[in-house]
Design a protein around this motif. Sequence first.
Motif, PDB file in Angstrom:
ATOM      1  N   LEU A 169       0.818  -1.204   0.000  1.00  0.00           N
ATOM      2  CA  LEU A 169       0.000   0.000   0.000  1.00  0.00           C
ATOM      3  C   LEU A 169       0.857   1.260   0.000  1.00  0.00           C
ATOM      4  N   ASP A 170       0.330   2.331  -0.603  1.00  0.00           N
ATOM      5  CA  ASP A 170       0.981   3.632  -0.493  1.00  0.00           C
ATOM      6  C   ASP A 170       0.487   4.308   0.794  1.00  0.00           C
ATOM      7  N   PRO A 171       1.051   5.437   1.196  1.00  0.00           N
ATOM      8  CA  PRO A 171       0.661   6.063   2.468  1.00  0.00           C
ATOM      9  C   PRO A 171      -0.835   6.380   2.582  1.00  0.00           C
ATOM     10  N   PHE A 172      -1.438   6.861   1.506  1.00  0.00           N
ATOM     11  CA  PHE A 172      -2.871   7.158   1.561  1.00  0.00           C
ATOM     12  C   PHE A 172      -3.679   5.882   1.753  1.00  0.00           C
ATOM     13  N   GLN A 173      -3.321   4.828   1.054  1.00  0.00           N
ATOM     14  CA  GLN A 173      -4.018   3.543   1.202  1.00  0.00           C
ATOM     15  C   GLN A 173      -3.834   2.972   2.604  1.00  0.00           C
ATOM     16  N   THR A 174      -2.671   3.207   3.191  1.00  0.00           N
ATOM     17  CA  THR A 174      -2.421   2.740   4.551  1.00  0.00           C
ATOM     18  C   THR A 174      -3.344   3.447   5.548  1.00  0.00           C
ATOM     19  N   LEU A 175      -3.528   4.751   5.369  1.00  0.00           N
ATOM     20  CA  LEU A 175      -4.450   5.501   6.228  1.00  0.00           C
ATOM     21  C   LEU A 175      -5.879   4.969   6.079  1.00  0.00           C
ATOM     22  N   ALA A 176      -6.281   4.688   4.837  1.00  0.00           N
ATOM     23  CA  ALA A 176      -7.617   4.150   4.593  1.00  0.00           C
ATOM     24  C   ALA A 176      -7.780   2.783   5.255  1.00  0.00           C
ATOM     25  N   MET A 177      -6.728   1.962   5.195  1.00  0.00           N
ATOM     26  CA  MET A 177      -6.787   0.656   5.842  1.00  0.00           C
ATOM     27  C   MET A 177      -6.932   0.812   7.351  1.00  0.00           C
ATOM     28  N   ASP A 178      -6.189   1.744   7.933  1.00  0.00           N
ATOM     29  CA  ASP A 178      -6.286   1.962   9.374  1.00  0.00           C
ATOM     30  C   ASP A 178      -7.693   2.384   9.779  1.00  0.00           C
ATOM     31  N   TRP A 179      -8.315   3.247   8.987  1.00  0.00           N
ATOM     32  CA  TRP A 179      -9.691   3.653   9.274  1.00  0.00           C
ATOM     33  C   TRP A 179     -10.617   2.438   9.209  1.00  0.00           C
ATOM     34  N   HIS A 180     -10.433   1.617   8.187  1.00  0.00           N
ATOM     35  CA  HIS A 180     -11.278   0.436   8.028  1.00  0.00           C
ATOM     36  C   HIS A 180     -11.088  -0.523   9.210  1.00  0.00           C
ATOM     37  N   LEU A 181      -9.847  -0.697   9.645  1.00  0.00           N
ATOM     38  CA  LEU A 181      -9.589  -1.579  10.782  1.00  0.00           C
ATOM     39  C   LEU A 181     -10.263  -1.079  12.058  1.00  0.00           C
ATOM     40  N   MET A 231     -13.502 -12.795  13.941  1.00  0.00           N
ATOM     41  CA  MET A 231     -12.684 -13.115  12.762  1.00  0.00           C
ATOM     42  C   MET A 231     -12.726 -11.977  11.752  1.00  0.00           C
ATOM     43  N   LEU A 232     -11.570 -11.686  11.171  1.00  0.00           N
ATOM     44  CA  LEU A 232     -11.437 -10.750  10.060  1.00  0.00           C
ATOM     45  C   LEU A 232     -10.742 -11.467   8.915  1.00  0.00           C
ATOM     46  N   ILE A 233     -11.335 -11.421   7.728  1.00  0.00           N
ATOM     47  CA  ILE A 233     -10.707 -11.985   6.533  1.00  0.00           C
ATOM     48  C   ILE A 233     -10.025 -10.858   5.770  1.00  0.00           C
ATOM     49  N   ALA A 234      -8.763 -11.054   5.422  1.00  0.00           N
ATOM     50  CA  ALA A 234      -7.971 -10.032   4.743  1.00  0.00           C
ATOM     51  C   ALA A 234      -7.519 -10.547   3.381  1.00  0.00           C
ATOM     52  N   VAL A 235      -7.732  -9.737   2.355  1.00  0.00           N
ATOM     53  CA  VAL A 235      -7.416 -10.115   0.973  1.00  0.00           C
ATOM     54  C   VAL A 235      -6.192  -9.338   0.492  1.00  0.00           C
ATOM     55  N   PRO A 236      -5.232 -10.022  -0.125  1.00  0.00           N
ATOM     56  CA  PRO A 236      -4.023  -9.343  -0.603  1.00  0.00           C
ATOM     57  C   PRO A 236      -4.277  -8.500  -1.851  1.00  0.00           C
ATOM     58  N   SER A 237      -3.338  -7.613  -2.119  1.00  0.00           N
ATOM     59  CA  SER A 237      -3.468  -6.693  -3.244  1.00  0.00           C
ATOM     60  C   SER A 237      -3.162  -7.372  -4.581  1.00  0.00           C
ATOM     61  N   PHE A 238      -3.664  -6.734  -5.643  1.00  0.00           N
ATOM     62  CA  PHE A 238      -3.446  -7.191  -7.010  1.00  0.00           C
ATOM     63  C   PHE A 238      -2.499  -6.220  -7.727  1.00  0.00           C
ATOM     64  N   ASN A 239      -1.905  -6.713  -8.822  1.00  0.00           N
ATOM     65  CA  ASN A 239      -1.124  -5.855  -9.718  1.00  0.00           C
ATOM     66  C   ASN A 239      -0.047  -5.072  -8.975  1.00  0.00           C
ATOM     67  N   VAL A 240       0.788  -5.782  -8.223  1.00  0.00           N
ATOM     68  CA  VAL A 240       1.812  -5.099  -7.427  1.00  0.00           C
ATOM     69  C   VAL A 240       3.071  -4.788  -8.230  1.00  0.00           C
ATOM     70  N   GLY A 241       3.135  -5.208  -9.468  1.00  0.00           N
ATOM     71  CA  GLY A 241       4.287  -4.892 -10.306  1.00  0.00           C
ATOM     72  C   GLY A 241       5.231  -6.071 -10.466  1.00  0.00           C
ATOM     73  N   LEU A 242       6.000  -6.021 -11.525  1.00  0.00           N
ATOM     74  CA  LEU A 242       6.893  -7.125 -11.860  1.00  0.00           C
ATOM     75  C   LEU A 242       8.233  -7.041 -11.146  1.00  0.00           C
ATOM     76  N   ASP A 243       8.451  -5.983 -10.358  1.00  0.00           N
ATOM     77  CA  ASP A 243       9.732  -5.818  -9.675  1.00  0.00           C
ATOM     78  C   ASP A 243       9.748  -6.471  -8.307  1.00  0.00           C
ATOM     79  N   LYS A 244       8.651  -7.121  -7.916  1.00  0.00           N
ATOM     80  CA  LYS A 244       8.548  -7.738  -6.598  1.00  0.00           C
ATOM     81  C   LYS A 244       8.759  -9.248  -6.712  1.00  0.00           C
ATOM     82  N   SER A 245       9.733  -9.766  -5.969  1.00  0.00           N
ATOM     83  CA  SER A 245       9.923 -11.210  -5.924  1.00  0.00           C
ATOM     84  C   SER A 245       8.888 -11.818  -4.984  1.00  0.00           C
ATOM     85  N   VAL A 246       8.660 -13.109  -5.116  1.00  0.00           N
ATOM     86  CA  VAL A 246       7.729 -13.794  -4.222  1.00  0.00           C
ATOM     87  C   VAL A 246       8.196 -13.663  -2.781  1.00  0.00           C
ATOM     88  N   ASN A 247       9.490 -13.786  -2.562  1.00  0.00           N
ATOM     89  CA  ASN A 247      10.030 -13.674  -1.207  1.00  0.00           C
ATOM     90  C   ASN A 247       9.790 -12.280  -0.630  1.00  0.00           C
TER      91      ASN A 247
END
Length: 280
Positions: free
Chosen positions: A76-88, A102-118
């Motif tokens: 997440l970028d800083p603005f998205q992080t703030l939005a996540m905190d509000w949602h939490l 219980m809270l179900i959390a879904v990972p992000s899509f389209n994170v770019g090709l520069d990110k390794s799985v690790n």
Amino acid sequence: MKIGFNEATALKCEGQSLMADLEMCEKYGFDYFEIRYDCIAKYIQEGHTLEELGEWFKNHNIKPWAYNTLEFFNQLDPFQTLAMDWHLDWIKEVCDAIGMKMLIAVPSFNVGLDKSVNDIKKEAAARLRYIAEKMGPDIRVSLEFCGVPTCSVNQFQTAYDVVEEVGLPNVGVTLDTFHFHEMGSSLEALRKADPNKIFVYHLNDCEDLPIGSCGDDKRLWPGEGVVDHAGIAAALNEIGFDGVCTIEEFRPEYYAMPHEENIRKAAEVTKEFVAKYYNK
């Protein structure tokens, strides 16, 4: 094994609402209920309160199971992080008011090709640890990998690695049978899993189309598609899993059904599935 209903299943049926779903789910014998974020938001907008909903649950047999969902929690970028905190903060308020754990959390899509799985796994683990600590030890956080090529965490084994990296007792995995099938997740990995780390079990099926090509609209009632339910169930039985089996569909044809018929059918197929593979 207990059974649950995810509100996505009847989401676009005529007459659908949070309370209509709850009343029909109790009528047809569901034990647990997964609340969608948009359905509870509409409930509040219509003038109801969380305290009112909490009182309803106290006086009925069906119980809240999970909040579905926190989208999206990683990369997440800083603005998205703030939005996540509000949602939490909002999710915590909902959980406290109605006794949901219980809270179900879904990972992000389209994170770019520069990110390794690790790299993705390490960053996702750090985010999940942050979420779990913010929610507190009494709320479980369940990572739902999505069987889509562009999802940052799209296989069971990757999600399980993230959960192990977190290393907290209140962080686990959501096993959705559609998503398990759609990116060819490994039954061998499932057989090696700690059953106590599988928090949520979503039931559905999938059309016979190339792996990785299906959207949620291609889901089917369990037993009507090509998901290897026998293999998944055998692996879960082998490791001693005994949780809640929650049906989750997104199919347009099912939304065209009358609301009550949709939930009656969902209960019927879920009970038949559990009886076939688990309650023997």
